[in-house]
Motif scaffolding. Structure first.
Motif, PDB file in Angstrom:
ATOM      1  N   GLN A  12     -24.856  83.555 120.864  1.00  0.00           N
ATOM      2  CA  GLN A  12     -25.578  83.974 121.915  1.00  0.00           C
ATOM      3  C   GLN A  12     -25.766  82.937 122.986  1.00  0.00           C
ATOM      4  N   LEU A  13     -25.901  81.624 122.540  1.00  0.00           N
ATOM      5  CA  LEU A  13     -26.107  80.430 123.432  1.00  0.00           C
ATOM      6  C   LEU A  13     -25.042  80.266 124.270  1.00  0.00           C
ATOM      7  N   VAL A  14     -23.767  80.321 123.813  1.00  0.00           N
ATOM      8  CA  VAL A  14     -22.571  80.050 124.689  1.00  0.00           C
ATOM      9  C   VAL A  14     -22.420  81.010 125.529  1.00  0.00           C
ATOM     10  N   ARG A  15     -22.487  82.405 124.938  1.00  0.00           N
ATOM     11  CA  ARG A  15     -22.383  83.378 126.073  1.00  0.00           C
ATOM     12  C   ARG A  15     -23.525  83.545 127.247  1.00  0.00           C
ATOM     13  N   GLU A  16     -24.784  83.132 126.775  1.00  0.00           N
ATOM     14  CA  GLU A  16     -25.881  82.926 127.881  1.00  0.00           C
ATOM     15  C   GLU A  16     -25.389  81.734 128.745  1.00  0.00           C
ATOM     16  N   TYR A  17     -24.948  80.562 128.246  1.00  0.00           N
ATOM     17  CA  TYR A  17     -24.657  79.313 129.224  1.00  0.00           C
ATOM     18  C   TYR A  17     -23.445  79.979 130.083  1.00  0.00           C
ATOM     19  N   VAL A  18     -22.512  80.413 129.340  1.00  0.00           N
ATOM     20  CA  VAL A  18     -21.264  80.810 130.305  1.00  0.00           C
ATOM     21  C   VAL A  18     -21.719  81.923 131.403  1.00  0.00           C
ATOM     22  N   ARG A  19     -22.705  82.862 131.244  1.00  0.00           N
ATOM     23  CA  ARG A  19     -22.886  83.692 132.145  1.00  0.00           C
ATOM     24  C   ARG A  19     -23.870  83.016 133.274  1.00  0.00           C
ATOM     25  N   GLU A  20     -24.739  82.279 132.729  1.00  0.00           N
ATOM     26  CA  GLU A  20     -26.048  81.756 133.796  1.00  0.00           C
ATOM     27  C   GLU A  20     -25.494  80.560 134.583  1.00  0.00           C
ATOM     28  N   GLN A  21     -24.638  79.741 134.001  1.00  0.00           N
ATOM     29  CA  GLN A  21     -24.006  78.732 134.558  1.00  0.00           C
ATOM     30  C   GLN A  21     -22.576  78.811 135.201  1.00  0.00           C
ATOM     31  N   GLY A  22     -22.031  79.751 134.984  1.00  0.00           N
ATOM     32  CA  GLY A  22     -20.812  79.957 135.478  1.00  0.00           C
ATOM     33  C   GLY A  22     -19.719  79.106 134.971  1.00  0.00           C
ATOM     34  N   ALA A  23     -19.414  78.827 133.751  1.00  0.00           N
ATOM     35  CA  ALA A  23     -18.480  78.097 132.820  1.00  0.00           C
ATOM     36  C   ALA A  23     -17.193  78.907 133.015  1.00  0.00           C
ATOM     37  N   ASP A  24     -16.194  78.515 133.063  1.00  0.00           N
ATOM     38  CA  ASP A  24     -15.052  79.334 133.202  1.00  0.00           C
ATOM     39  C   ASP A  24     -14.087  78.939 132.141  1.00  0.00           C
ATOM     40  N   LEU A  25     -14.589  78.064 131.072  1.00  0.00           N
ATOM     41  CA  LEU A  25     -13.549  77.989 129.845  1.00  0.00           C
ATOM     42  C   LEU A  25     -14.509  77.536 128.681  1.00  0.00           C
ATOM     43  N   VAL A  26     -14.258  77.882 127.642  1.00  0.00           N
ATOM     44  CA  VAL A  26     -14.762  77.660 126.478  1.00  0.00           C
ATOM     45  C   VAL A  26     -13.737  77.058 125.305  1.00  0.00           C
ATOM     46  N   VAL A  27     -13.949  75.844 124.909  1.00  0.00           N
ATOM     47  CA  VAL A  27     -12.928  75.057 124.020  1.00  0.00           C
ATOM     48  C   VAL A  27     -13.766  75.045 122.699  1.00  0.00           C
ATOM     49  N   LEU A  28     -12.913  75.593 121.546  1.00  0.00           N
ATOM     50  CA  LEU A  28     -13.543  75.527 120.485  1.00  0.00           C
ATOM     51  C   LEU A  28     -12.583  75.427 119.379  1.00  0.00           C
ATOM     52  N   GLY A  29     -12.889  74.564 118.247  1.00  0.00           N
ATOM     53  CA  GLY A  29     -12.031  74.195 117.001  1.00  0.00           C
ATOM     54  C   GLY A  29     -11.874  75.031 115.947  1.00  0.00           C
ATOM     55  N   THR A  30     -10.959  75.288 115.367  1.00  0.00           N
ATOM     56  CA  THR A  30     -10.713  76.230 114.107  1.00  0.00           C
ATOM     57  C   THR A  30     -10.109  75.315 112.953  1.00  0.00           C
ATOM     58  N   HIS A  31     -10.365  75.792 111.718  1.00  0.00           N
ATOM     59  CA  HIS A  31      -9.861  75.128 110.626  1.00  0.00           C
ATOM     60  C   HIS A  31      -8.288  75.483 110.332  1.00  0.00           C
ATOM     61  N   GLY A  32      -7.692  74.835 109.471  1.00  0.00           N
ATOM     62  CA  GLY A  32      -6.233  74.896 108.962  1.00  0.00           C
ATOM     63  C   GLY A  32      -6.041  76.202 108.536  1.00  0.00           C
ATOM     64  N   ARG A  33      -4.815  76.314 107.916  1.00  0.00           N
ATOM     65  CA  ARG A  33      -4.407  77.712 107.295  1.00  0.00           C
ATOM     66  C   ARG A  33      -5.155  78.298 106.501  1.00  0.00           C
ATOM     67  N   GLY A  34      -5.327  79.662 106.306  1.00  0.00           N
ATOM     68  CA  GLY A  34      -6.142  80.157 105.321  1.00  0.00           C
ATOM     69  C   GLY A  34      -5.634  81.698 105.180  1.00  0.00           C
ATOM     70  N   ALA A  35      -6.145  82.461 104.056  1.00  0.00           N
ATOM     71  CA  ALA A  35      -5.746  83.809 103.937  1.00  0.00           C
ATOM     72  C   ALA A  35      -6.475  84.685 104.570  1.00  0.00           C
ATOM     73  N   MET A  36      -7.612  84.257 105.243  1.00  0.00           N
ATOM     74  CA  MET A  36      -8.289  85.349 106.082  1.00  0.00           C
ATOM     75  C   MET A  36      -8.867  84.599 107.377  1.00  0.00           C
ATOM     76  N   LEU A  37      -9.252  85.352 108.265  1.00  0.00           N
ATOM     77  CA  LEU A  37      -9.368  84.779 109.622  1.00  0.00           C
ATOM     78  C   LEU A  37     -10.773  84.080 109.506  1.00  0.00           C
ATOM     79  N   GLU A  38     -11.629  84.498 108.780  1.00  0.00           N
ATOM     80  CA  GLU A  38     -12.891  83.854 108.695  1.00  0.00           C
ATOM     81  C   GLU A  38     -12.730  82.352 108.065  1.00  0.00           C
ATOM     82  N   ALA A  39     -11.619  82.147 107.112  1.00  0.00           N
ATOM     83  CA  ALA A  39     -11.458  80.739 106.658  1.00  0.00           C
ATOM     84  C   ALA A  39     -10.796  79.992 107.635  1.00  0.00           C
ATOM     85  N   ILE A  40     -10.089  80.514 108.761  1.00  0.00           N
ATOM     86  CA  ILE A  40      -9.502  79.975 109.945  1.00  0.00           C
ATOM     87  C   ILE A  40     -10.447  79.687 111.035  1.00  0.00           C
ATOM     88  N   LEU A  41     -11.000  80.449 111.449  1.00  0.00           N
ATOM     89  CA  LEU A  41     -11.925  80.406 112.836  1.00  0.00           C
ATOM     90  C   LEU A  41     -13.464  79.878 112.243  1.00  0.00           C
TER      91      LEU A  41
END
Length: 298
Positions: free
Chosen positions: A241-270
């Motif tokens: 929610q905070l990231v979405r609100e910041y992007v909309r209110e402050q006009g950010a044009d890119l969000v960078v985020l890290g993920t984990h290594g390989r895994g069997a499910m998307l939740e294990a990666i992201l």
């Protein structure tokens, strides 16, 4: 050095094309454009025009598809398309893109959002192919949603003080050597509903998280110039929610985020937090995968 654009040739895919061209030109990188079809259909024989009637269709449909795609790209890119490598492949999209990214030595893979329904309340970013790319690819993946009106300027790097988020911050510093980077950490203060002064309660956790952020930054090798380019944002609330609100209110044009290594499910990666952020973002996202985790021994 090499940028790979994975495109489905849809109208919305033009946005990813624009961004890929902008990044490749700005970095002097070679542009590779790949389109993968699982089974050749009439819709794959065209780029911005109706398909040819069956009686005019030549035996080599792949060659014709490649020719027409080049014609469409030439209309968009001009002579720049002659410098790009255009690949038309058949097979399972994520597998083919992974193979091509490796063989072409791609440093960055760019793709568009999966789909957006006419009556959807928000874009559906994580389609099947995008999920598989995030699972398979070791290099960063840029998911493009908006028009490439200019180079990225207002950049937000999310962090939870983990090793993957450290990789994401370091990648952002390398990719954007001159821009200011806003490092955003969201926290939820526990038991806020049980205290007499929720504001003071949240401020106490903000101070603790500020100290954790300082420790996190100290653990990363940063030059003084890079350190001065970082602006810390520590706010209470749900991260997506905070990231979405910041992007909309402050006009950010890119969000960078890290993920984990390989895994069997998307939740294990992201992770569920990163997945929620991607699903609700109104801007582009650069997903940087952390180091691969070693498999546990028997």
């Amino acid at each position: 050095r090499s940028v790979l654009l994975a495109t489905d040739l849809s109208a919305r895919g033009d946005r990813a094309l624009e961004r890929a061209v902008e990044i490749a030109a700005g970095r002097g990188a070679h542009l590779v454009i790949v389109h993968v079809f699982e089974e050749l259909e009439e819709s794959t024989l065209t780029y911005g025009r109706r398909p040819a009637p069956s009686w005019r269709r030549p035996p080599d449909t792949v060659a014709m598809a490649k020719l027409r795609i080049r014609q469409g790209l030439r209309a968009d890119l001009g002579d720049a398309v002659e410098k790009a490598t255009v690949l038309i492949e058949e097979g399972e999209p994520a597998q083919v893109i992974e193979r091509v990214a490796a063989s072409e030595g791609a440093d960055l893979v760019i793709t568009g959002i999966a789909r957006e329904g006419f009556f959807a309340s928000r874009p559906v970013v994580l389609g099947r192919t995008v999920e598989q790319l995030l699972r398979r690819l070791p290099m960063p993946v840029l998911i493009v949603r908006n028009r490439a009106r200019s180079a990225y300027q207002h950049i937000v790097v999310t962090t939870d003080f983990s090793e993957p988020s450290a990789y994401a911050l370091q990648a952002a510093l390398r990719y954007f050597p001159f821009q200011t980077l806003h490092v955003l950490h969201a926290f939820e203060a526990p038991y806020s509903g049980l205290v007499s002064d929720p504001h003071r309660h949240a401020e106490g956790f903000r101070e603790a998280n500020a100290a954790d952020l300082e420790t996190f930054l100290t653990s990363i090798v940063l030059s003084e110039d890079d350190r001065r380019r970082l602006v810390a944002l520590i706010e209470p609330g749900a991260p997506h929610q905070l990231v979405r609100e910041y992007v909309r209110e402050q006009g950010a044009d890119l969000v960078v985020l890290g993920t984990h290594g390989r895994g069997a499910m998307l939740e294990a990666i992201l992770g569920s937090t990163a997945k929620s952020i991607l699903a609700s973002l109104p801007c582009d996202a650069l997903v940087v995968r952390g180091p691969r985790q070693r498999a546990p021994r028997e």
